[in-house]
Design an enzyme around this catalytic site. Structure first.
Site, PDB file in Angstrom:
ATOM      1  N   ALA A  71     -21.998  -9.878  37.703  1.00 30.11           N
ATOM      2  CA  ALA A  71     -21.937  -8.545  38.358  1.00 30.11           C
ATOM      3  C   ALA A  71     -20.488  -7.698  38.264  1.00 30.11           C
ATOM      4  CB  ALA A  71     -22.163  -8.892  39.973  1.00 30.11           C
ATOM      5  N   THR A  72     -19.627  -8.714  38.041  1.00 28.13           N
ATOM      6  CA  THR A  72     -18.183  -7.986  38.191  1.00 28.13           C
ATOM      7  C   THR A  72     -17.974  -7.117  36.880  1.00 28.13           C
ATOM      8  OG1 THR A  72     -17.018  -9.850  38.961  1.00 28.13           O
ATOM      9  CG2 THR A  72     -15.668  -8.616  37.768  1.00 28.13           C
ATOM     10  N   ASN A 152     -21.662 -10.472  50.960  1.00 29.38           N
ATOM     11  CA  ASN A 152     -21.746 -12.066  50.672  1.00 29.38           C
ATOM     12  C   ASN A 152     -21.128 -12.692  51.878  1.00 29.38           C
ATOM     13  OD1 ASN A 152     -19.505 -10.015  49.655  1.00 29.38           O
ATOM     14  ND2 ASN A 152     -18.534 -11.796  48.950  1.00 29.38           N
ATOM     15  N   GLN A 180     -26.063 -10.291  45.866  1.00 25.64           N
ATOM     16  CA  GLN A 180     -26.464 -11.296  46.870  1.00 25.64           C
ATOM     17  C   GLN A 180     -27.932 -11.021  47.525  1.00 25.64           C
ATOM     18  OE1 GLN A 180     -25.084 -13.937  47.928  1.00 25.64           O
ATOM     19  NE2 GLN A 180     -22.913 -13.617  47.211  1.00 25.64           N
ATOM     20  N   ALA A 201     -26.582 -13.669  37.334  1.00 29.52           N
ATOM     21  CA  ALA A 201     -27.842 -14.776  37.514  1.00 29.52           C
ATOM     22  C   ALA A 201     -27.646 -15.942  38.432  1.00 29.52           C
ATOM     23  CB  ALA A 201     -28.021 -15.225  36.202  1.00 29.52           C
ATOM     24  N   HIS A 202     -26.166 -16.217  38.382  1.00 28.09           N
ATOM     25  CA  HIS A 202     -25.928 -17.671  39.129  1.00 28.09           C
ATOM     26  C   HIS A 202     -26.049 -17.492  40.679  1.00 28.09           C
ATOM     27  CE1 HIS A 202     -21.590 -16.683  40.728  1.00 28.09           C
ATOM     28  NE2 HIS A 202     -21.743 -15.761  39.876  1.00 28.09           N
ATOM     29  N   THR A 242     -21.485 -10.468  20.986  1.00 28.99           N
ATOM     30  CA  THR A 242     -22.673 -11.313  20.685  1.00 28.99           C
ATOM     31  C   THR A 242     -23.329 -11.430  21.996  1.00 28.99           C
ATOM     32  OG1 THR A 242     -21.649 -12.014  18.862  1.00 28.99           O
ATOM     33  CG2 THR A 242     -23.461 -13.356  19.607  1.00 28.99           C
ATOM     34  N   CYS A 329     -13.710 -15.816  45.336  1.00 27.97           N
ATOM     35  CA  CYS A 329     -12.852 -15.112  44.420  1.00 27.97           C
ATOM     36  C   CYS A 329     -11.488 -14.775  45.225  1.00 27.97           C
ATOM     37  CB  CYS A 329     -13.328 -14.252  43.663  1.00 27.97           C
ATOM     38  SG  CYS A 329     -14.690 -12.946  44.523  1.00 27.97           S
TER      39      CYS A 329
END
Ligand code: PLP
Length: 383
Positions: A71-72, A152, A180, A201-202, A242, A329
Protein backbone atom coordinates in the site's frame (compact mmCIF):
# COMPACT_ATOMS: atom_id res chain seq x y z
CA UNK A 1 0.70 -18.63 25.15
CA UNK A 2 0.14 -15.08 24.02
CA UNK A 3 -2.72 -14.57 21.57
CA UNK A 4 -2.19 -12.33 18.56
CA UNK A 5 -4.72 -9.49 18.53
CA UNK A 6 -2.98 -7.03 16.24
CA UNK A 7 -4.41 -8.01 12.85
CA UNK A 8 -4.61 -4.39 11.72
CA UNK A 9 -0.81 -4.23 11.86
CA UNK A 10 -0.46 -7.40 9.84
CA UNK A 11 -2.29 -10.72 9.58
CA UNK A 12 -0.79 -14.20 9.89
CA UNK A 13 -0.49 -15.73 6.46
CA UNK A 14 -3.23 -18.20 5.49
CA UNK A 15 -1.78 -21.74 5.22
CA UNK A 16 -3.35 -22.16 1.78
CA UNK A 17 -1.63 -18.98 0.59
CA UNK A 18 1.67 -20.16 2.00
CA UNK A 19 1.37 -23.59 0.35
CA UNK A 20 0.57 -21.98 -2.99
CA UNK A 21 3.53 -19.62 -2.65
CA UNK A 22 5.94 -22.45 -1.77
CA UNK A 23 4.66 -24.41 -4.76
CA UNK A 24 5.39 -21.36 -6.92
CA UNK A 25 8.82 -20.77 -5.42
CA UNK A 26 9.62 -24.39 -6.26
CA UNK A 27 8.09 -24.75 -9.69
CA UNK A 28 8.01 -21.28 -11.27
CA UNK A 29 11.61 -20.35 -11.78
CA UNK A 30 11.35 -17.89 -14.64
CA UNK A 31 11.10 -14.12 -14.85
CA UNK A 32 7.57 -13.07 -15.83
CA UNK A 33 9.02 -10.64 -18.36
CA UNK A 34 11.27 -13.15 -20.14
CA UNK A 35 9.77 -13.63 -23.59
CA UNK A 36 12.14 -16.20 -25.00
CA UNK A 37 11.35 -19.40 -23.11
CA UNK A 38 8.64 -21.40 -21.43
CA UNK A 39 9.95 -20.62 -17.95
CA UNK A 40 9.10 -16.96 -18.49
CA UNK A 41 5.74 -17.87 -19.99
CA UNK A 42 4.85 -19.95 -16.96
CA UNK A 43 5.79 -17.11 -14.60
CA UNK A 44 3.76 -14.68 -16.71
CA UNK A 45 0.75 -17.01 -16.58
CA UNK A 46 1.00 -17.13 -12.78
CA UNK A 47 1.15 -13.34 -12.56
CA UNK A 48 -1.81 -12.90 -14.91
CA UNK A 49 -3.84 -15.46 -12.98
CA UNK A 50 -3.14 -13.48 -9.78
CA UNK A 51 -4.12 -10.24 -11.48
CA UNK A 52 -7.42 -11.89 -12.39
CA UNK A 53 -7.97 -13.03 -8.79
CA UNK A 54 -7.38 -9.49 -7.49
CA UNK A 55 -9.64 -8.06 -10.20
CA UNK A 56 -12.42 -10.50 -9.32
CA UNK A 57 -12.34 -9.59 -5.64
CA UNK A 58 -12.59 -5.89 -6.50
CA UNK A 59 -14.91 -6.29 -9.50
CA UNK A 60 -12.58 -4.48 -11.89
CA UNK A 61 -10.89 -5.68 -15.07
CA UNK A 62 -7.41 -7.26 -14.75
CA UNK A 63 -5.85 -4.50 -16.89
CA UNK A 64 -6.74 -2.07 -14.10
CA UNK A 65 -4.62 -3.92 -11.50
CA UNK A 66 -0.91 -3.02 -11.08
CA UNK A 67 1.19 -5.00 -8.62
CA UNK A 68 3.43 -3.08 -6.23
CA UNK A 69 5.34 -3.83 -3.02
CA UNK A 70 2.30 -2.83 -0.96
CA UNK A 71 0.00 0.00 0.00
CA UNK A 72 2.75 2.51 0.81
CA UNK A 73 4.18 2.20 -2.67
CA UNK A 74 0.74 2.17 -4.32
CA UNK A 75 -0.21 5.34 -2.45
CA UNK A 76 3.05 7.05 -3.42
CA UNK A 77 2.52 6.19 -7.07
CA UNK A 78 -1.13 7.31 -6.92
CA UNK A 79 -0.22 10.69 -5.42
CA UNK A 80 3.28 11.52 -6.65
CA UNK A 81 2.56 9.96 -10.02
CA UNK A 82 0.16 12.82 -10.72
CA UNK A 83 2.87 15.49 -10.65
CA UNK A 84 3.36 15.73 -14.39
CA UNK A 85 -0.40 15.98 -14.95
CA UNK A 86 -0.68 18.58 -12.20
CA UNK A 87 2.04 20.70 -13.79
CA UNK A 88 0.43 20.41 -17.21
CA UNK A 89 -3.08 21.30 -16.04
CA UNK A 90 -2.33 23.73 -13.21
CA UNK A 91 -4.30 21.55 -10.81
CA UNK A 92 -2.26 21.54 -7.63
CA UNK A 93 -4.77 21.34 -4.80
CA UNK A 94 -5.21 18.18 -2.73
CA UNK A 95 -7.85 17.33 -0.12
CA UNK A 96 -7.33 14.57 2.43
CA UNK A 97 -8.09 13.82 6.08
CA UNK A 98 -6.05 14.10 9.25
CA UNK A 99 -6.50 10.40 10.06
CA UNK A 100 -4.98 8.98 6.88
CA UNK A 101 -2.05 6.61 7.13
CA UNK A 102 1.36 8.33 7.07
CA UNK A 103 1.88 6.98 3.57
CA UNK A 104 -0.71 9.55 2.46
CA UNK A 105 0.00 12.29 4.99
CA UNK A 106 3.76 12.36 4.50
CA UNK A 107 3.45 12.19 0.73
CA UNK A 108 1.08 15.17 0.57
CA UNK A 109 3.29 16.99 3.08
CA UNK A 110 6.21 16.50 0.70
CA UNK A 111 4.12 17.82 -2.18
CA UNK A 112 3.20 20.87 -0.10
CA UNK A 113 6.93 21.69 0.09
CA UNK A 114 6.88 21.75 -3.72
CA UNK A 115 4.08 24.33 -3.77
CA UNK A 116 0.97 22.14 -3.74
CA UNK A 117 -1.91 23.39 -1.63
CA UNK A 118 -3.14 20.72 0.77
CA UNK A 119 -6.37 20.80 2.79
CA UNK A 120 -6.50 18.33 5.65
CA UNK A 121 -9.93 17.65 7.13
CA UNK A 122 -10.26 16.58 10.76
CA UNK A 123 -12.87 14.02 11.77
CA UNK A 124 -15.32 14.57 14.59
CA UNK A 125 -15.28 12.37 17.68
CA UNK A 126 -17.21 9.63 15.87
CA UNK A 127 -13.93 9.06 14.02
CA UNK A 128 -15.42 9.89 10.63
CA UNK A 129 -14.22 12.66 8.38
CA UNK A 130 -17.44 14.28 7.18
CA UNK A 131 -18.08 13.85 3.45
CA UNK A 132 -19.54 17.34 3.12
CA UNK A 133 -16.44 18.92 4.68
CA UNK A 134 -14.21 17.07 2.25
CA UNK A 135 -16.41 17.95 -0.71
CA UNK A 136 -16.77 21.60 0.35
CA UNK A 137 -13.01 22.03 -0.01
CA UNK A 138 -13.03 20.87 -3.62
CA UNK A 139 -12.42 23.76 -6.01
CA UNK A 140 -11.57 24.43 -9.65
CA UNK A 141 -7.90 23.52 -9.32
CA UNK A 142 -8.39 20.42 -7.14
CA UNK A 143 -6.24 17.60 -8.44
CA UNK A 144 -6.94 14.87 -5.95
CA UNK A 145 -9.09 13.78 -3.03
CA UNK A 146 -7.54 10.95 -1.01
CA UNK A 147 -9.57 9.29 1.76
CA UNK A 148 -9.10 5.96 3.48
CA UNK A 149 -11.95 3.44 3.55
CA UNK A 150 -11.35 2.16 7.09
CA UNK A 151 -9.08 3.74 9.66
CA UNK A 152 -6.36 1.38 10.86
CA UNK A 153 -6.38 2.61 14.47
CA UNK A 154 -10.10 2.89 15.15
CA UNK A 155 -11.64 0.59 12.54
CA UNK A 156 -14.08 3.37 11.68
CA UNK A 157 -15.53 3.25 8.16
CA UNK A 158 -15.15 6.55 6.31
CA UNK A 159 -17.80 8.01 3.98
CA UNK A 160 -15.95 7.13 0.77
CA UNK A 161 -19.16 5.97 -0.93
CA UNK A 162 -20.71 9.44 -0.63
CA UNK A 163 -17.51 11.21 -1.67
CA UNK A 164 -17.04 8.87 -4.62
CA UNK A 165 -20.58 9.40 -5.87
CA UNK A 166 -20.21 13.17 -5.75
CA UNK A 167 -16.82 13.20 -7.51
CA UNK A 168 -17.80 10.62 -10.11
CA UNK A 169 -18.41 12.98 -12.99
CA UNK A 170 -15.88 15.61 -12.04
CA UNK A 171 -12.32 16.19 -13.16
CA UNK A 172 -11.08 15.57 -9.61
CA UNK A 173 -9.29 12.26 -9.07
CA UNK A 174 -10.41 10.20 -6.10
CA UNK A 175 -7.98 7.84 -4.39
CA UNK A 176 -9.18 5.37 -1.76
CA UNK A 177 -6.74 3.75 0.66
CA UNK A 178 -8.51 0.42 1.07
CA UNK A 179 -5.71 -1.26 3.01
CA UNK A 180 -7.92 -2.07 6.00
CA UNK A 181 -11.10 -2.83 4.04
CA UNK A 182 -9.86 -4.94 1.16
CA UNK A 183 -11.18 -8.48 1.59
CA UNK A 184 -13.54 -7.34 4.37
CA UNK A 185 -15.96 -4.78 2.91
CA UNK A 186 -16.06 -6.62 -0.40
CA UNK A 187 -19.47 -5.53 -1.70
CA UNK A 188 -18.91 -1.97 -0.55
CA UNK A 189 -15.62 -1.73 -2.48
CA UNK A 190 -17.18 -3.31 -5.55
CA UNK A 191 -19.88 -0.62 -5.51
CA UNK A 192 -17.51 2.30 -4.87
CA UNK A 193 -16.83 5.05 -7.38
CA UNK A 194 -13.13 5.85 -7.38
CA UNK A 195 -10.24 6.42 -9.77
CA UNK A 196 -7.44 4.85 -7.75
CA UNK A 197 -7.36 2.33 -4.91
CA UNK A 198 -4.46 0.94 -2.87
CA UNK A 199 -4.03 -2.11 -0.67
CA UNK A 200 -1.46 -4.54 0.78
CA UNK A 201 -1.85 -8.33 0.70
CA UNK A 202 -0.59 -8.81 4.26
CA UNK A 203 -3.70 -7.20 5.75
CA UNK A 204 -5.87 -9.94 4.26
CA UNK A 205 -3.85 -13.02 5.22
CA UNK A 206 -1.51 -12.71 2.24
CA UNK A 207 2.27 -12.20 2.27
CA UNK A 208 4.09 -9.01 3.27
CA UNK A 209 5.84 -7.07 0.53
CA UNK A 210 3.18 -7.13 -2.15
CA UNK A 211 0.00 -5.24 -2.90
CA UNK A 212 -1.66 -3.44 -5.75
CA UNK A 213 -2.65 -0.10 -7.12
CA UNK A 214 -5.95 -0.23 -8.97
CA UNK A 215 -6.47 2.38 -11.65
CA UNK A 216 -10.03 2.57 -12.96
CA UNK A 217 -10.60 3.45 -16.60
CA UNK A 218 -12.84 6.34 -17.54
CA UNK A 219 -13.88 6.42 -21.19
CA UNK A 220 -11.21 3.76 -21.83
CA UNK A 221 -8.47 5.93 -20.29
CA UNK A 222 -6.53 5.25 -17.14
CA UNK A 223 -5.97 8.07 -14.62
CA UNK A 224 -2.99 10.25 -15.67
CA UNK A 225 -0.55 8.57 -13.28
CA UNK A 226 3.10 8.25 -14.25
CA UNK A 227 5.81 6.04 -12.78
CA UNK A 228 7.80 7.51 -9.90
CA UNK A 229 10.73 5.11 -10.39
CA UNK A 230 12.61 4.25 -13.55
CA UNK A 231 14.34 1.10 -14.68
CA UNK A 232 12.02 -1.19 -16.59
CA UNK A 233 8.72 -1.66 -18.38
CA UNK A 234 7.16 -4.05 -15.87
CA UNK A 235 3.55 -3.37 -14.90
CA UNK A 236 3.16 -1.25 -18.04
CA UNK A 237 6.10 0.88 -16.92
CA UNK A 238 4.18 2.07 -13.87
CA UNK A 239 6.14 -0.06 -11.42
CA UNK A 240 9.50 -1.06 -12.83
CA UNK A 241 11.46 -3.95 -11.33
CA UNK A 242 11.29 -7.74 -11.61
CA UNK A 243 7.84 -8.96 -10.58
CA UNK A 244 8.13 -11.15 -7.44
CA UNK A 245 6.11 -14.02 -8.87
CA UNK A 246 5.53 -16.04 -5.70
CA UNK A 247 4.55 -12.93 -3.71
CA UNK A 248 2.15 -11.88 -6.43
CA UNK A 249 0.79 -15.44 -6.49
CA UNK A 250 0.21 -15.19 -2.72
CA UNK A 251 -1.54 -11.86 -3.15
CA UNK A 252 -3.86 -13.35 -5.77
CA UNK A 253 -4.57 -16.42 -3.67
CA UNK A 254 -5.39 -14.29 -0.60
CA UNK A 255 -7.85 -12.31 -2.72
CA UNK A 256 -9.43 -15.49 -4.09
CA UNK A 257 -9.90 -16.83 -0.55
CA UNK A 258 -11.24 -13.50 0.73
CA UNK A 259 -13.82 -13.42 -2.07
CA UNK A 260 -15.11 -16.84 -1.05
CA UNK A 261 -14.92 -16.38 2.71
CA UNK A 262 -15.44 -12.71 3.53
CA UNK A 263 -18.98 -13.21 4.81
CA UNK A 264 -18.06 -16.00 7.20
CA UNK A 265 -14.96 -14.05 8.26
CA UNK A 266 -17.09 -10.98 9.02
CA UNK A 267 -19.51 -13.07 11.11
CA UNK A 268 -16.68 -14.81 12.94
CA UNK A 269 -15.11 -11.42 13.74
CA UNK A 270 -18.47 -10.13 14.98
CA UNK A 271 -18.84 -13.07 17.35
CA UNK A 272 -15.39 -12.32 18.79
CA UNK A 273 -16.25 -8.64 19.14
CA UNK A 274 -19.45 -9.44 21.03
CA UNK A 275 -17.55 -11.74 23.38
CA UNK A 276 -14.76 -9.24 24.07
CA UNK A 277 -17.34 -6.52 24.72
CA UNK A 278 -19.17 -8.79 27.13
CA UNK A 279 -15.89 -9.45 28.98
CA UNK A 280 -15.19 -5.72 29.08
CA UNK A 281 -18.63 -4.95 30.46
CA UNK A 282 -18.31 -7.62 33.13
CA UNK A 283 -14.83 -6.41 34.16
CA UNK A 284 -16.16 -3.37 35.97
CA UNK A 285 -13.49 -1.23 34.32
CA UNK A 286 -14.56 2.16 33.05
CA UNK A 287 -13.98 2.46 29.33
CA UNK A 288 -14.97 4.45 26.28
CA UNK A 289 -14.98 3.50 22.64
CA UNK A 290 -12.79 5.70 20.51
CA UNK A 291 -15.05 6.28 17.54
CA UNK A 292 -18.69 5.42 16.98
CA UNK A 293 -19.11 1.63 17.27
CA UNK A 294 -21.98 1.83 14.75
CA UNK A 295 -19.41 2.61 12.04
CA UNK A 296 -16.73 0.19 13.18
CA UNK A 297 -15.64 -2.87 11.20
CA UNK A 298 -16.23 -6.21 12.91
CA UNK A 299 -12.57 -7.09 13.59
CA UNK A 300 -11.44 -4.03 15.55
CA UNK A 301 -12.08 -1.90 18.55
CA UNK A 302 -10.15 0.96 20.04
CA UNK A 303 -10.98 1.73 23.66
CA UNK A 304 -9.72 3.98 26.42
CA UNK A 305 -9.50 2.28 29.79
CA UNK A 306 -10.00 5.14 32.18
CA UNK A 307 -7.04 5.78 34.49
CA UNK A 308 -4.82 3.11 32.96
CA UNK A 309 -1.63 3.90 31.04
CA UNK A 310 -1.87 1.78 27.92
CA UNK A 311 1.92 1.55 27.42
CA UNK A 312 2.35 0.04 30.88
CA UNK A 313 -0.63 -2.25 30.35
CA UNK A 314 0.66 -3.58 27.04
CA UNK A 315 4.11 -4.27 28.43
CA UNK A 316 2.80 -6.03 31.51
CA UNK A 317 0.36 -8.22 29.55
CA UNK A 318 2.59 -9.28 26.65
CA UNK A 319 2.42 -12.86 27.88
CA UNK A 320 -1.36 -12.85 27.28
CA UNK A 321 -2.07 -10.66 24.26
CA UNK A 322 -0.26 -8.94 21.42
CA UNK A 323 -2.16 -5.66 21.05
CA UNK A 324 -1.14 -2.11 20.22
CA UNK A 325 -2.07 1.50 20.69
CA UNK A 326 -1.37 2.92 17.29
CA UNK A 327 -0.13 1.99 13.88
CA UNK A 328 3.01 -0.15 13.75
CA UNK A 329 4.87 2.27 11.50
CA UNK A 330 4.65 5.06 14.07
CA UNK A 331 5.15 2.94 17.18
CA UNK A 332 8.93 2.63 17.33
CA UNK A 333 9.06 5.52 19.72
CA UNK A 334 5.99 6.32 21.71
CA UNK A 335 4.09 9.37 20.58
CA UNK A 336 0.41 9.94 21.23
CA UNK A 337 -1.85 8.70 18.45
CA UNK A 338 -2.31 11.44 15.85
CA UNK A 339 -5.58 9.79 14.86
CA UNK A 340 -7.07 10.11 18.33
CA UNK A 341 -5.62 13.62 18.61
CA UNK A 342 -7.36 14.57 15.38
CA UNK A 343 -10.61 13.22 16.85
CA UNK A 344 -10.20 15.86 19.57
CA UNK A 345 -9.58 13.59 22.55
CA UNK A 346 -7.60 14.84 25.56
CA UNK A 347 -4.12 13.47 26.20
CA UNK A 348 -5.27 11.35 29.14
CA UNK A 349 -7.82 9.52 27.05
CA UNK A 350 -5.32 8.95 24.27
CA UNK A 351 -2.68 7.62 26.62
CA UNK A 352 -5.10 5.07 28.03
CA UNK A 353 -6.20 3.73 24.66
CA UNK A 354 -5.60 0.29 23.19
CA UNK A 355 -6.38 -1.12 19.76
CA UNK A 356 -7.50 -4.73 19.67
CA UNK A 357 -7.88 -6.36 16.26
CA UNK A 358 -8.45 -9.96 15.23
CA UNK A 359 -9.22 -12.01 12.15
CA UNK A 360 -10.19 -15.27 10.51
CA UNK A 361 -7.56 -17.33 12.36
CA UNK A 362 -8.41 -15.96 15.80
CA UNK A 363 -9.81 -18.66 18.09
CA UNK A 364 -12.71 -17.30 20.14
CA UNK A 365 -11.92 -19.05 23.42
CA UNK A 366 -8.23 -18.22 23.29
CA UNK A 367 -8.96 -14.56 22.59
CA UNK A 368 -11.59 -14.41 25.33
CA UNK A 369 -9.41 -16.08 27.94
CA UNK A 370 -6.34 -13.96 27.27
CA UNK A 371 -8.29 -10.73 27.00
CA UNK A 372 -9.86 -11.48 30.40
CA UNK A 373 -6.36 -11.91 31.85
CA UNK A 374 -5.31 -8.60 30.34
CA UNK A 375 -8.27 -6.89 31.97
CA UNK A 376 -7.43 -8.52 35.32
CA UNK A 377 -3.97 -6.91 35.15
CA UNK A 378 -5.62 -3.62 34.16
CA UNK A 379 -7.76 -3.81 37.29
CA UNK A 380 -4.68 -4.44 39.44
CA UNK A 381 -2.97 -1.44 37.85
CA UNK A 382 -5.90 0.73 38.81
CA UNK A 383 -5.85 -0.28 42.47
N1 PLP B 1 -2.82 2.42 4.73
C1 PLP B 1 -3.37 1.90 5.84
C2 PLP B 1 -4.76 2.29 6.21
C3 PLP B 1 -2.65 1.00 6.62
O1 PLP B 1 -3.20 0.47 7.72
C4 PLP B 1 -1.32 0.67 6.23
C5 PLP B 1 -0.51 -0.23 7.07
O2 PLP B 1 -0.70 -0.31 8.27
C6 PLP B 1 -0.81 1.23 5.06
C7 PLP B 1 -1.58 2.10 4.34
C8 PLP B 1 0.58 0.91 4.59
O3 PLP B 1 0.66 -0.45 4.29
P1 PLP B 1 2.09 -1.14 4.03
O4 PLP B 1 2.92 -0.87 5.25
O5 PLP B 1 1.77 -2.57 3.82
O6 PLP B 1 2.67 -0.50 2.83
Amino acid sequence: MSVYLDYNATTPIDERVLDYMIENYRSVIGNADSRTHGFGEKARATVENSRKQVAELLSVVPEEVFFTSGATESINIAIQGLREYAERTGRNHIVTTAIEHKAVLETVKYLSTLGYEVDIISPDETGRGQACEVLNRVKDNTLLVSVMHVNNETGIIQPVDEIGKRLKNSEVLFHVDATQSCGKLVEEIQALDYNMLSFSAHKLTGPQGVGALVLRRRAYRLPPVKAIMYGGQQECGLRPGTIPVALVAGCGKACEIAKKEYKQNWNHANIIKAKLREILNRSGLEYEFNGDPAYCVSNTFNISLRGIASEALMISTKQYCGISNGSACTSKNYSPSYVLEAMGFPRERIESSIRVSWGPQTVLDEAAENFSRLLEIAKQMKN
